[in-house]
Design an enzyme around this catalytic site. Sequence first.
Site, mmCIF file in Angstrom:
data_model
loop_
_atom_site.group_PDB
_atom_site.id
_atom_site.type_symbol
_atom_site.label_atom_id
_atom_site.label_comp_id
_atom_site.label_asym_id
_atom_site.label_seq_id
_atom_site.Cartn_x
_atom_site.Cartn_y
_atom_site.Cartn_z
ATOM 1 N N PRO A 263 0.819 -1.096 -0.019
ATOM 2 C CA PRO A 263 0.118 0.197 0.010
ATOM 3 C C PRO A 263 0.875 1.356 0.012
ATOM 4 C CG PRO A 263 -1.017 -1.504 1.616
ATOM 5 C CD PRO A 263 0.573 -2.272 1.015
ATOM 6 N N CYS A 264 0.257 2.227 -0.781
ATOM 7 C CA CYS A 264 1.101 3.463 -0.819
ATOM 8 C C CYS A 264 1.143 4.325 0.260
ATOM 9 C CB CYS A 264 0.724 4.334 -2.237
ATOM 10 S SG CYS A 264 1.358 6.017 -2.437
ATOM 11 N N GLN A 265 2.356 4.891 0.899
ATOM 12 C CA GLN A 265 2.379 5.541 2.184
ATOM 13 C C GLN A 265 3.324 6.682 1.758
ATOM 14 O OE1 GLN A 265 3.118 1.792 4.280
ATOM 15 N NE2 GLN A 265 1.772 2.692 5.994
ATOM 16 N N LEU B 142 0.112 6.558 -7.605
ATOM 17 C CA LEU B 142 1.500 6.500 -6.999
ATOM 18 C C LEU B 142 2.293 7.221 -7.749
ATOM 19 C CD1 LEU B 142 3.408 5.447 -4.780
ATOM 20 C CD2 LEU B 142 3.797 3.351 -6.119
#
Length: 352
Positions: free
Chosen positions: A97-99, A141
């Site tokens: 997941p993108c963080q 992203l």
Amino acid sequence: MTDCGVVEKVRNHRKKEIYTAIELFAGAGGLALGIEEAGFQTIGLIEIDKDASDSLKRNRPEWRVANEDIADISCLDLEDYFGIPKGELDLLSGGAPCQAFSYAGKRLGLEDARGTLFYHYAIFLQKLQPRMFLFENVRGLLTHDKGRTYKTMTDIFEDAGYTVQKKVMNAWDYGVPQKRERLITIGIRNDLTDKITFRFPKKHDYKPVLRDVLLDCPDGPGVPYGEKKRKIFELVPPGGYWRDIDPEIAKEYMKSCWNMEGGRTGILRRMSLDEPSLTVLTSPSQKQTERCHPLEARPFTVRENARWQTFPDDWQICGSVYSQYRQVGNAVPGKLAYEIAREIYRSLEGVK
């Protein structure tokens, strides 16, 4: 009695190499299914969600599935844990997941990603040094934190010793009855770039729509609309949305959304049989991004959503109905995964 299907599989396997794969953040198995179909042997999958992990185990008892936090595994001796020497794994796959990164843009290498799930993907890459990797994520992203997040990721991939290629791919272009864009990043270990050439798959001429896959879909669990919402959706024609009904009814339904700018085409949206599904969501109904059934005033069922994601009809999803919706909505379409994995397989044939 001889199982002709098994015999054919054995013959095919004798004709070509079997390549190994490990998957991180495996979910309910969409990506892993496509990789398996392309000819890879999956030797390990990691998934923290118990329901998704149970889905993997129920459908593929032979897969080694770890229902654990990846942080508890990335710190281990991974060669010993998976029983494969460093450099011998063919493919590492998954999509963290993108963080946001605490130090994005400061060029601190792997430290840029510390505290994020991507950090653990990068640790696996460093420790196992697979011949190739597949990293998938949402298209957003690319622009996350003004592009700095993805730039930091590619810097880390390169620091780990990989040459990187990327492409935004729409699943509808590859035999999936769904408009779903994913950012696909492929890495080739630098010492193999003279032997491995990867090309992204070509788009298909045939692009399926709901009519092709909906009408014979088996029954499955679902969540109906409430009575009031159902009656409003009965007024919306297939392929229509809030603008196609009485404005007073639409205004009362939309409330504060009525005064918002933009087309708001996702509100009271009813699909048509002659279009693909919009991106499958993680819940049956969301006010601003509805996907109402074209023939009935209801959301799509879990099984129907699974079809848009190209799961086999016999693929069982474990957990509550809401958990099933979430697992299916988070998955990578198996057909898209297959198209990419098949090209990775072909690329690896240059090594062996």
